[in-house]
Design a protein around this motif. Structure first.
Motif, mmCIF file in Angstrom:
data_model
loop_
_atom_site.group_PDB
_atom_site.id
_atom_site.type_symbol
_atom_site.label_atom_id
_atom_site.label_comp_id
_atom_site.label_asym_id
_atom_site.label_seq_id
_atom_site.Cartn_x
_atom_site.Cartn_y
_atom_site.Cartn_z
ATOM 1 N N SER A 13 0.837 -1.204 0.000
ATOM 2 C CA SER A 13 0.000 0.000 0.000
ATOM 3 C C SER A 13 0.875 1.258 0.000
ATOM 4 O O SER A 13 1.944 1.286 0.610
ATOM 5 C CB SER A 13 -0.942 0.010 1.210
ATOM 6 N N LYS A 17 1.590 2.713 -6.798
ATOM 7 C CA LYS A 17 1.066 1.916 -7.918
ATOM 8 C C LYS A 17 -0.044 2.619 -8.687
ATOM 9 O O LYS A 17 -0.037 2.651 -9.908
ATOM 10 C CB LYS A 17 0.458 0.590 -7.439
ATOM 11 N N SER A 35 -6.939 -2.803 -8.894
ATOM 12 C CA SER A 35 -7.675 -3.931 -8.296
ATOM 13 C C SER A 35 -7.990 -3.698 -6.822
ATOM 14 O O SER A 35 -8.967 -4.231 -6.299
ATOM 15 C CB SER A 35 -6.908 -5.234 -8.482
ATOM 16 N N GLY A 36 -7.191 -2.870 -6.145
ATOM 17 C CA GLY A 36 -7.455 -2.577 -4.739
ATOM 18 C C GLY A 36 -8.844 -1.967 -4.563
ATOM 19 O O GLY A 36 -9.507 -2.201 -3.546
ATOM 20 N N TYR A 39 -11.516 -4.602 -4.044
ATOM 21 C CA TYR A 39 -11.546 -5.100 -2.661
ATOM 22 C C TYR A 39 -12.167 -4.054 -1.731
ATOM 23 O O TYR A 39 -12.871 -4.374 -0.779
ATOM 24 C CB TYR A 39 -10.131 -5.464 -2.188
ATOM 25 N N SER A 98 -11.238 -4.434 3.995
ATOM 26 C CA SER A 98 -10.795 -4.903 2.670
ATOM 27 C C SER A 98 -9.577 -5.810 2.823
ATOM 28 O O SER A 98 -9.449 -6.827 2.138
ATOM 29 C CB SER A 98 -10.485 -3.732 1.730
ATOM 30 N N SER A 99 -8.720 -5.464 3.742
ATOM 31 C CA SER A 99 -7.520 -6.265 3.964
ATOM 32 C C SER A 99 -7.895 -7.652 4.516
ATOM 33 O O SER A 99 -7.285 -8.659 4.145
ATOM 34 C CB SER A 99 -6.609 -5.479 4.913
ATOM 35 N N ALA A 102 -9.590 -9.726 1.770
ATOM 36 C CA ALA A 102 -8.612 -10.126 0.743
ATOM 37 C C ALA A 102 -7.878 -11.417 1.104
ATOM 38 O O ALA A 102 -7.177 -11.980 0.272
ATOM 39 C CB ALA A 102 -7.600 -8.997 0.530
ATOM 40 N N ARG A 108 -11.246 -14.142 -3.434
ATOM 41 C CA ARG A 108 -10.146 -13.968 -4.401
ATOM 42 C C ARG A 108 -10.447 -14.721 -5.698
ATOM 43 O O ARG A 108 -10.172 -14.239 -6.785
ATOM 44 C CB ARG A 108 -8.815 -14.447 -3.823
ATOM 45 N N GLN A 115 -11.546 -9.730 -12.603
ATOM 46 C CA GLN A 115 -10.417 -8.852 -12.947
ATOM 47 C C GLN A 115 -9.933 -9.129 -14.372
ATOM 48 O O GLN A 115 -9.576 -8.215 -15.112
ATOM 49 C CB GLN A 115 -9.276 -9.054 -11.948
ATOM 50 N N ASP A 130 -1.297 -8.982 -6.599
ATOM 51 C CA ASP A 130 -1.046 -10.290 -7.232
ATOM 52 C C ASP A 130 -1.300 -10.241 -8.733
ATOM 53 O O ASP A 130 -1.636 -11.247 -9.344
ATOM 54 C CB ASP A 130 -1.968 -11.341 -6.599
ATOM 55 N N ARG A 179 -1.296 -4.171 7.849
ATOM 56 C CA ARG A 179 -1.776 -4.539 6.501
ATOM 57 C C ARG A 179 -0.665 -5.187 5.692
ATOM 58 O O ARG A 179 -0.877 -6.154 4.982
ATOM 59 C CB ARG A 179 -2.277 -3.284 5.773
ATOM 60 N N ASP A 183 -0.860 -8.793 4.047
ATOM 61 C CA ASP A 183 -0.673 -8.969 2.595
ATOM 62 C C ASP A 183 0.454 -9.966 2.293
ATOM 63 O O ASP A 183 0.345 -10.786 1.393
ATOM 64 C CB ASP A 183 -0.316 -7.629 1.929
ATOM 65 N N ARG A 186 -0.456 -13.820 3.906
ATOM 66 C CA ARG A 186 -1.703 -14.569 3.725
ATOM 67 C C ARG A 186 -1.433 -15.815 2.879
ATOM 68 O O ARG A 186 -0.474 -15.873 2.102
ATOM 69 C CB ARG A 186 -2.795 -13.682 3.130
HETATM 70 O O1 DC Z 1 -4.245 -1.195 -2.941
HETATM 71 P P1 DC Z 1 -5.277 -0.911 -1.850
HETATM 72 O O2 DC Z 1 -4.672 -0.397 -0.581
HETATM 73 O O3 DC Z 1 -6.370 -0.032 -2.321
HETATM 74 O O4 DC Z 1 -5.922 -2.345 -1.528
HETATM 75 C C1 DC Z 1 -6.934 -2.540 -0.557
HETATM 76 C C2 DC Z 1 -6.812 -3.954 0.024
HETATM 77 O O5 DC Z 1 -7.080 -4.917 -0.974
HETATM 78 C C3 DC Z 1 -5.409 -4.272 0.563
HETATM 79 O O6 DC Z 1 -5.466 -4.403 1.956
HETATM 80 C C4 DC Z 1 -5.015 -5.563 -0.043
HETATM 81 C C5 DC Z 1 -6.131 -5.956 -0.953
HETATM 82 N N1 DC Z 1 -5.698 -6.244 -2.322
HETATM 83 C C6 DC Z 1 -5.326 -7.519 -2.604
HETATM 84 O O7 DC Z 1 -5.305 -8.377 -1.715
HETATM 85 N N2 DC Z 1 -4.999 -7.861 -3.874
HETATM 86 C C7 DC Z 1 -4.993 -6.946 -4.847
HETATM 87 N N3 DC Z 1 -4.667 -7.314 -6.085
HETATM 88 C C8 DC Z 1 -5.348 -5.616 -4.561
HETATM 89 C C9 DC Z 1 -5.681 -5.281 -3.268
#
Ligand code: DC
Length: 222
Positions: A13, A17, A35-36, A39, A98-99, A102, A108, A115, A130, A179, A183, A186
């Motif tokens: 985070s 990106k 993609s975040g 989530y 969201s974390s 995820a 997923r 996606q 990912d 977080r 990430d 996991r």
């Molecule tokens: O990038 P972001 O902070 O907006 O993402 C929010 C949450 O989503 C973050 O805690 C991890 C998850 N995430 C993920 O697991 N896989 C992704 N491709 C994008 C985000």
């Protein structure tokens, strides 16, 4: 799966990106997927509908997801999301949920296919955790952004100040540290660079240096 014309940008985070993806998508005139945000929308719906961590509720919110975003000028970001304000997606609660969501394999897997639907001509810049390892393993170019936690906390503080969100530096530092841990550790799609990713440490780079560096690679490969 369509194998051509995807560039992935992964990283923790606040590694830069999203802004890099948007700038690159404008440069190439390609689509962009943050993609975040997917989530985050799921987390927003989870909270809005007072869901619990059960399969039944995951199905319920994932079904609703599509109603919440629209394609706009080939460019997809938070601002194009119906009924949801960007500031709401960035809230502490949404970020934290969201974390957690995820880490759930069912979520997923459903998102994996959703996606991939963003892939369209002339090409897609996909940013997340990912994108290069799981969602678009055949991407033509993969970048992985790194920077120290302290640099990223400073960047996120600026984002929050601009959005009018109040949070102390220490609270943000601890939240982002947690977080990162979630990430990286996991079970499914953990945050890590793809084997063939170009790893960039952006700590001592201005944004324009970073963008130019990435563009110099893109021009060699595209
Ligand atoms: O990038 P972001 O902070 O907006 O993402 C929010 C949450 O989503 C973050 O805690 C991890 C998850 N995430 C993920 O697991 N896989 C992704 N491709 C994008 C985000």
């Amino acid at each position: 799966m369509n194998v051509h014309k995807v560039i992935t940008i992964d990283g923790p985070s606040a590694s830069g990106k999203s802004i890099l993806s948007v700038s690159l998508s404008k440069y190439l005139k390609w689509f962009v997927l943050d993609s975040g945000v997917l989530y985050r929308i799921i987390a927003f719906l989870f909270l809005k509908h007072k869901c619990n961590f059960s399969q039944e509720h995951y199905i319920y919110i994932l079904d609703k997801l599509e109603n919440y975003f629209i394609y706009q000028d080939g460019y997809i970001n938070c601002l194009t999301y119906r009924d949801i304000k960007h500031v709401d997606l960035m809230s502490h609660q949404v970020t934290s949920v969201s974390s957690k969501l995820a880490t759930i394999a069912y979520i997923r897997n459903v998102l994996l296919f959703k996606q991939r639907l963003f892939l369209r001509k002339p090409g897609l810049i996909a940013s997340g955790r990912d994108m290069g390892t799981v969602v678009f393993p055949n991407a033509i170019l993969k970048f992985f952004l790194q920077s120290t936690l302290i640099t990223r906390v400073h960047r996120r503080m600026c984002d929050f100040n601009n959005l009018g969100i109040n949070i102390s530096f220490n609270d943000l530092y601890n939240t982002m540290k947690k977080r990162d841990y979630r990430d990286i550790n996991r079970k499914y799609s953990a945050l890590k660079p793809a084997n063939n990713a170009i790893i960039i440490n952006s700590d001592n780079m201005t944004f324009f240096e970073l963008l130019n560096y990435v563009i110099s690679y893109v021009n060699k490969f595209i």
